[in-house]
Scaffold this motif. Structure first.
Motif, short mmCIF file in Angstrom:
data_model
loop_
_atom_site.label_atom_id
_atom_site.label_comp_id
_atom_site.label_asym_id
_atom_site.label_seq_id
_atom_site.Cartn_x
_atom_site.Cartn_y
_atom_site.Cartn_z
N GLU A 59 4.53 -14.48 11.32
CA GLU A 59 5.09 -13.15 11.56
C GLU A 59 4.10 -12.06 11.17
O GLU A 59 3.87 -11.11 11.91
N LEU A 60 3.51 -12.19 10.00
CA LEU A 60 2.57 -11.19 9.50
C LEU A 60 1.31 -11.11 10.36
O LEU A 60 0.78 -10.04 10.62
N TRP A 61 0.85 -12.27 10.81
CA TRP A 61 -0.36 -12.32 11.65
C TRP A 61 -0.08 -11.77 13.05
O TRP A 61 -0.81 -10.92 13.54
N LYS A 62 0.97 -12.25 13.68
CA LYS A 62 1.26 -11.86 15.07
C LYS A 62 1.66 -10.39 15.20
O LYS A 62 1.32 -9.74 16.17
N ASN A 63 2.41 -9.87 14.24
CA ASN A 63 2.96 -8.52 14.35
C ASN A 63 2.30 -7.49 13.43
O ASN A 63 2.70 -6.33 13.43
N GLY A 64 1.31 -7.93 12.66
CA GLY A 64 0.56 -6.99 11.83
C GLY A 64 -0.48 -6.26 12.67
O GLY A 64 -0.90 -6.73 13.72
N MET A 65 -0.89 -5.11 12.17
CA MET A 65 -1.91 -4.30 12.84
C MET A 65 -3.26 -4.55 12.17
O MET A 65 -3.39 -4.41 10.95
N THR A 66 -4.27 -4.90 12.97
CA THR A 66 -5.60 -5.17 12.44
C THR A 66 -6.16 -3.91 11.77
O THR A 66 -6.01 -2.81 12.28
N ILE B 248 0.83 -1.21 0.00
CA ILE B 248 0.00 0.00 0.00
C ILE B 248 0.86 1.26 0.00
O ILE B 248 0.34 2.35 -0.15
N ASN B 249 2.16 1.10 0.18
CA ASN B 249 3.14 2.18 -0.01
C ASN B 249 4.50 1.52 -0.16
O ASN B 249 4.57 0.32 -0.43
N ASP B 250 5.58 2.26 0.04
CA ASP B 250 6.92 1.70 -0.19
C ASP B 250 7.46 0.83 0.94
O ASP B 250 8.57 0.32 0.85
N HIS B 251 6.69 0.66 2.02
CA HIS B 251 7.17 -0.17 3.13
C HIS B 251 6.06 -0.85 3.93
O HIS B 251 6.32 -1.40 5.00
N THR B 252 4.83 -0.81 3.44
CA THR B 252 3.73 -1.42 4.17
C THR B 252 2.94 -2.37 3.28
O THR B 252 2.61 -2.04 2.15
N LEU B 253 2.66 -3.54 3.85
CA LEU B 253 1.84 -4.55 3.17
C LEU B 253 0.45 -4.57 3.78
O LEU B 253 0.30 -4.38 5.00
N LEU B 254 -0.54 -4.81 2.97
CA LEU B 254 -1.89 -5.08 3.43
C LEU B 254 -2.15 -6.54 3.11
O LEU B 254 -2.07 -6.95 1.95
N ILE B 255 -2.44 -7.32 4.15
CA ILE B 255 -2.59 -8.77 3.98
C ILE B 255 -4.02 -9.17 4.32
O ILE B 255 -4.54 -8.79 5.37
N LYS C 136 -2.20 -4.80 8.46
CA LYS C 136 -1.12 -4.04 7.83
C LYS C 136 0.18 -4.45 8.51
O LYS C 136 0.22 -4.65 9.73
N TYR C 137 1.23 -4.57 7.72
CA TYR C 137 2.54 -4.93 8.26
C TYR C 137 3.57 -3.98 7.67
O TYR C 137 3.77 -3.95 6.45
N ASP C 138 4.21 -3.20 8.55
CA ASP C 138 5.24 -2.24 8.15
C ASP C 138 6.60 -2.90 8.29
O ASP C 138 6.94 -3.41 9.37
N ILE C 139 7.40 -2.90 7.22
CA ILE C 139 8.70 -3.57 7.23
C ILE C 139 9.85 -2.68 7.70
O ILE C 139 10.99 -3.13 7.74
N ILE C 140 9.58 -1.43 8.08
CA ILE C 140 10.64 -0.49 8.44
C ILE C 140 11.63 -1.11 9.44
O ILE C 140 12.84 -0.98 9.28
N HIS C 141 11.13 -1.79 10.45
CA HIS C 141 12.03 -2.36 11.47
C HIS C 141 12.95 -3.45 10.90
O HIS C 141 14.01 -3.71 11.44
N LEU C 142 12.55 -4.08 9.80
CA LEU C 142 13.37 -5.14 9.20
C LEU C 142 14.56 -4.58 8.43
O LEU C 142 15.55 -5.28 8.22
N LEU C 143 14.46 -3.33 8.00
CA LEU C 143 15.49 -2.75 7.13
C LEU C 143 16.82 -2.56 7.83
O LEU C 143 17.84 -2.34 7.18
N GLU C 144 16.85 -2.66 9.16
CA GLU C 144 18.11 -2.58 9.90
C GLU C 144 18.96 -3.84 9.67
O GLU C 144 20.16 -3.81 9.84
N ASN C 145 18.30 -4.92 9.30
CA ASN C 145 18.97 -6.19 9.05
C ASN C 145 19.47 -6.21 7.61
O ASN C 145 18.68 -6.03 6.68
#
Length: 98
Positions: free
Chosen positions: A73-80, A12-19, A28-37
């Protein structure tokens, strides 16, 4: 506990998925925190981030052989996401998963 599988997903943008999950919930799952890896660094590129597939059976989202995210991961850490919010994103609240 058994977690729902992924029915479909979209960026839905450059760093968020809608599942959409098989239990008809959206998150919604934002990948920003993953980019440190360093493993996830390619996801900083918008075109690469938006080029993923839902793994057969709905067990995860896959970008390539090295980068993927599990349904857990997407289910547990995604935002409803509420249905009203879905409409503002241009997503129909009619569920396509069966």
């Amino acid at each position: 506990m058994k977690y729902p599988k992924i029915c479909q997903a979209k960026a839905i943008n450059d760093h968020t998925l809608l599942i959409e999950f098989t239990n008809q919930e959206f998150k919604k799952y934002d990948i920003i925190h993953l980019l440190e890896n360093p493993q996830f660094a390619p996801l900083r590129q918008s075109a690469f981030f938006k080029n993923f597939k839902v793994e057969q059976g709905g067990y995860g989202i896959v970008w390539n052989e090295d980068i993927d995210l599990s349904e857990y991961e997407l289910w547990k850490n995604g935002m409803t996401v509420a249905e009203g919010e879905l409409q503002s994103m241009g997503v129909s609240p009619l569920h396509s998963c069966q």
